[in-house]
Enzyme design. Structure first.
Site, short mmCIF file in Angstrom:
data_model
loop_
_atom_site.label_atom_id
_atom_site.label_comp_id
_atom_site.label_asym_id
_atom_site.label_seq_id
_atom_site.Cartn_x
_atom_site.Cartn_y
_atom_site.Cartn_z
N LYS A 111 43.98 24.48 34.05
CA LYS A 111 45.21 24.18 33.30
C LYS A 111 46.45 24.69 34.04
O LYS A 111 47.43 23.97 34.18
CB LYS A 111 45.18 24.85 31.90
CG LYS A 111 44.03 24.40 31.03
CD LYS A 111 44.07 25.07 29.66
CE LYS A 111 43.91 26.58 29.70
NZ LYS A 111 42.59 27.04 30.21
N ARG A 124 38.81 33.42 41.27
CA ARG A 124 40.25 33.29 40.97
C ARG A 124 41.01 34.55 41.37
O ARG A 124 40.57 35.65 41.12
CB ARG A 124 40.46 33.03 39.47
CG ARG A 124 41.94 33.13 39.09
CD ARG A 124 42.31 32.34 37.87
NE ARG A 124 41.78 32.88 36.64
CZ ARG A 124 42.01 32.33 35.44
NH1 ARG A 124 42.74 31.21 35.35
NH2 ARG A 124 41.50 32.86 34.35
N ARG A 142 34.99 34.54 26.48
CA ARG A 142 36.11 33.60 26.40
C ARG A 142 35.62 32.17 26.24
O ARG A 142 36.24 31.37 25.54
CB ARG A 142 37.00 33.75 27.64
CG ARG A 142 37.75 35.09 27.61
CD ARG A 142 38.29 35.46 28.97
NE ARG A 142 39.31 34.54 29.41
CZ ARG A 142 39.66 34.40 30.69
NH1 ARG A 142 39.07 35.09 31.63
NH2 ARG A 142 40.62 33.56 31.01
#
Ligand code: ADP
Ligand code: ADP
Ligand code: ZN
Length: 214
Positions: free
Chosen positions: A13, A127, A171
């Protein structure tokens, strides 16, 4: 153009929202970045948000809805915006509908980036994030020019505390339970645009551009 980005944590996103913002000349609004900036700055909001974020849970709706309503009412959002990480629950989506309608506007597109859970865990471990400007990188798929340093602002890159595998699993279950129902919500409004998020970043962006068609 007013759009929101949907998708699991790590679906891409933030990566795609930054590209959309640049291509269409609209602000990129990430609620995760807003919270992380507040944590860094030691604000009251940051203190409240931190415990939820560290646990991989959602920050309560009442801490995020007004903040976003105020943000989209600002001058720089008059021609549109791309929301990244908001809404994440049905009550947040309803609050956004109202906030947009109060400004005489509506959400034009909800872009859903689809990535299966097993690909997510691998992506998150690579990440790296810049806490100063919000840019994200991946050690394999999108490395910075200089290891550990943000291309955009020169700050040091970090691995987010909530990107460790155990927290990513929490999550993901929070996503399936609370955020996935938004896909039907926006489908019902006729604004859903689904793209395959397993493709390379530039191909995902091309698919999004294609769907936005502006
Ligand atoms: P990701 O990029 O992995 O999807 P974000 O940076 O968007 O993660 O969000 C990080 C964390 O910030 C979330 O796990 C949650 O705790 C909190 N958060 C961000 N946006 C929201 C929101 N709209 N509602 C509730 N919590 C949020
Ligand atoms: P989100 O905002 O949905 O949590 P990010 O945009 O931060 O997701 O992307 C999560 C990680 O996956 C980052 O390290 C990013 O560089 C990487 N990534 C994003 N899109 C792709 C893609 N299409 N292919 C491979 N890796 C990607
Ligand atoms: Zn940076």
């Amino acid at each position: 153009m007013r759009l929101i980005m949907l998708g699991a944590p790590g679906a891409g996103k933030g990566t795609q929202a930054a590209k959309v913002a640049e291509a269409y000349g609209i602000p990129h609004i990430s609620t995760g970045d807003i919270f992380r900036a507040n944590i860094k700055g030691g604000t009251a909001l940051g203190k409240k948000a931190k415990e939820f974020m560290d646990a991989g849970k959602l920050v309560p709706d009442e801490l995020v809805c007004d903040l976003v309503a105020d943000r989209i009412a600002r001058e720089d959002c008059q021609k549109g915006y791309v929301l990244d990480g908001f809404p994440r629950t049905i009550p947040q989506a309803e609050a956004l509908e109202k906030a947009a309608a109060d400004l005489g506007t509506r959400i034009d597109y909800a872009v859903d980036i689809e990535v299966p859970d097993d690909a997510i865990v691998e992506r998150m471990s690579g990440r790296r994030a810049c806490l100063k400007c919000g840019a994200t990188y991946h050690v394999l798929y999108n490395p910075p020019k200089e290891e550990g340093i943000c291309d955009v602002c020169g700050s040091e890159l970090v691995q987010r505390a909530d990107d460790k595998p155990e927290t990513v699993k929490t999550r993901l279950s929070v996503y399936h339970e609370q955020t996935q129902p938004l896909i039907d919500f926006y489908q019902g409004k006729g604004v859903l645009a689904t793209v395959d998020g397993t493709l390379p970043m530039e191909e995902v962006f091309a698919a999004i551009r294609d769907r936005l068609g502006e």
